[in-house]
Design a protein around this motif. Structure first.
Motif, PDB file in Angstrom:
ATOM      1  N   UNK A 118     -10.765  -4.208 -24.193  1.00 33.22           N
ATOM      2  CA  UNK A 118     -10.387  -4.186 -25.613  1.00 33.22           C
ATOM      3  C   UNK A 118     -11.296  -3.239 -26.392  1.00 33.22           C
ATOM      4  N   UNK A 119     -12.592  -3.290 -26.104  1.00 34.50           N
ATOM      5  CA  UNK A 119     -13.527  -2.387 -26.789  1.00 34.50           C
ATOM      6  C   UNK A 119     -13.144  -0.937 -26.546  1.00 34.50           C
ATOM      7  N   UNK A 120     -12.758  -0.620 -25.309  1.00 38.74           N
ATOM      8  CA  UNK A 120     -12.359   0.749 -24.989  1.00 38.74           C
ATOM      9  C   UNK A 120     -11.115   1.154 -25.772  1.00 38.74           C
ATOM     10  N   UNK A 121     -10.165   0.235 -25.884  1.00 37.52           N
ATOM     11  CA  UNK A 121      -8.948   0.524 -26.651  1.00 37.52           C
ATOM     12  C   UNK A 121      -9.277   0.724 -28.131  1.00 37.52           C
ATOM     13  N   UNK A 122     -10.187  -0.098 -28.659  1.00 39.07           N
ATOM     14  CA  UNK A 122     -10.562   0.033 -30.073  1.00 39.07           C
ATOM     15  C   UNK A 122     -11.154   1.416 -30.349  1.00 39.07           C
ATOM     16  N   UNK A 123     -12.057   1.865 -29.491  1.00 38.00           N
ATOM     17  CA  UNK A 123     -12.654   3.190 -29.686  1.00 38.00           C
ATOM     18  C   UNK A 123     -11.621   4.286 -29.491  1.00 38.00           C
ATOM     19  N   UNK A 124     -10.775   4.148 -28.463  1.00 32.75           N
ATOM     20  CA  UNK A 124      -9.752   5.160 -28.221  1.00 32.75           C
ATOM     21  C   UNK A 124      -8.785   5.276 -29.373  1.00 32.75           C
ATOM     22  N   UNK A 125      -8.360   4.124 -29.903  1.00 32.32           N
ATOM     23  CA  UNK A 125      -7.443   4.121 -31.034  1.00 32.32           C
ATOM     24  C   UNK A 125      -8.104   4.706 -32.275  1.00 32.32           C
ATOM     25  N   UNK A 126      -9.339   4.289 -32.544  1.00 36.30           N
ATOM     26  CA  UNK A 126     -10.049   4.789 -33.713  1.00 36.30           C
ATOM     27  C   UNK A 126     -10.301   6.283 -33.645  1.00 36.30           C
ATOM     28  N   UNK A 127     -10.777   6.759 -32.493  1.00 37.37           N
ATOM     29  CA  UNK A 127     -11.043   8.193 -32.340  1.00 37.37           C
ATOM     30  C   UNK A 127      -9.763   9.010 -32.449  1.00 37.37           C
ATOM     31  N   UNK A 128      -8.699   8.511 -31.806  1.00 40.13           N
ATOM     32  CA  UNK A 128      -7.437   9.245 -31.840  1.00 40.13           C
ATOM     33  C   UNK A 128      -6.846   9.312 -33.239  1.00 40.13           C
ATOM     34  N   UNK A 129      -6.866   8.199 -33.948  1.00 47.12           N
ATOM     35  CA  UNK A 129      -6.354   8.189 -35.313  1.00 47.12           C
ATOM     36  C   UNK A 129      -7.177   9.103 -36.215  1.00 47.12           C
ATOM     37  N   UNK A 130      -8.490   9.043 -36.050  1.00 47.29           N
ATOM     38  CA  UNK A 130      -9.360   9.886 -36.875  1.00 47.29           C
ATOM     39  C   UNK A 130      -9.043  11.359 -36.672  1.00 47.29           C
ATOM     40  N   UNK A 131      -8.861  11.759 -35.419  1.00 48.30           N
ATOM     41  CA  UNK A 131      -8.568  13.158 -35.119  1.00 48.30           C
ATOM     42  C   UNK A 131      -7.260  13.596 -35.778  1.00 48.30           C
ATOM     43  N   UNK A 132      -6.244  12.769 -35.695  1.00 50.38           N
ATOM     44  CA  UNK A 132      -4.950  13.132 -36.249  1.00 50.38           C
ATOM     45  C   UNK A 132      -4.956  13.103 -37.779  1.00 50.38           C
TER      46      UNK A 132
END
Length: 216
Positions: A177-191
């Motif tokens: 879950x922690x990995x998904x949270x970071x992946x989602x946050x980083x991806x959204x931030x980039x876009x």
């Protein structure tokens, strides 16, 4: 303090080559000035334009001191991201520890993402820059990998604690879950940063719903 004894000596000689191993990190107020100066320089000049001369002048220290403690611009950049991340994680730890429900927990995560995008795009830029460097620099890759591991485990520990307290019902393993949270946050931030004029509220809402499916 040992760092002070090296300052003048380092200022007289740039004997450390850019590819040499970095020495023990400089600590204290002087180190913070260096980190802040590098951060600000990258925001204005980019990585290519942020030379040790610029950073040393802006931080009010000798160029040799930067070479002595960091060895290369890339290692200094990695140190900037590491220090920033530690500060942010410590703050997030405190916020999440106070959460009394899944709704509180998820709302705090959302607030953290939105505040970072709104108030501190420098950190995001630096993080993406270090990731790019890590693809072609084995030393930076090792440091970046360690940073990713530590942040994942840190958030996973908070998730596990909250689950043990009965505050959260996790639908997957804490580290996953922690990995998904970071992946989602980083991806959204980039876009979001790629289209600053667009209204991204619906996108963030969708991301929040995705997180809610994992954390109840």
């Amino acid at each position: 303090m040992e760092a002070a004894t090296h300052d003048d000596r380092a200022g007289r000689s740039d004997t450390a080559s850019p590819g040499s191993s970095a020495r023990s990190p400089l600590s204290g107020e002087k180190a913070q000035r260096i980190v802040d100066a590098m951060r600000a320089s990258v925001a204005v000049r980019g990585i290519a334009g942020s030379t040790f001369d610029h950073v040393a002048r802006d931080a009010g220290v000798s160029r040799g001191l930067l070479h002595y403690y960091f060895g290369s611009k890339e290692r200094l950049l990695a140190e900037v991201v590491k220090r920033d991340t530690e500060l942010r994680m410590a703050s997030l730890d405190g916020q999440l520890a106070a959460a009394s429900s899944a709704e509180d927990f998820i709302a705090m995560l959302r607030d953290t993402l939105e505040a970072m995008i709104r108030d501190d795009t420098e950190f995001l830029t630096l993080s993406f820059e270090v990731f790019t460097l890590s693809r072609r620099n084995p030393d930076i890759a090792a440091e970046f990998s360690e940073l990713v591991r530590r942040t994942r485990e840190r958030v996973a520990a908070v998730l596990s604690t909250k689950q043990a307290e009965g505050v959260l019902d996790l639908r997957a393993e804490p580290e996953a879950i922690a990995e998904v949270l970071f992946g989602l946050g980083d991806g959204l931030a980039l876009r979001i940063l790629a289209e600053p004029g667009r209204d991204h509220r619906a996108t963030v809402d969708a991301g929040t719903m995705a997180v809610a499916a994992l954390i109840r």
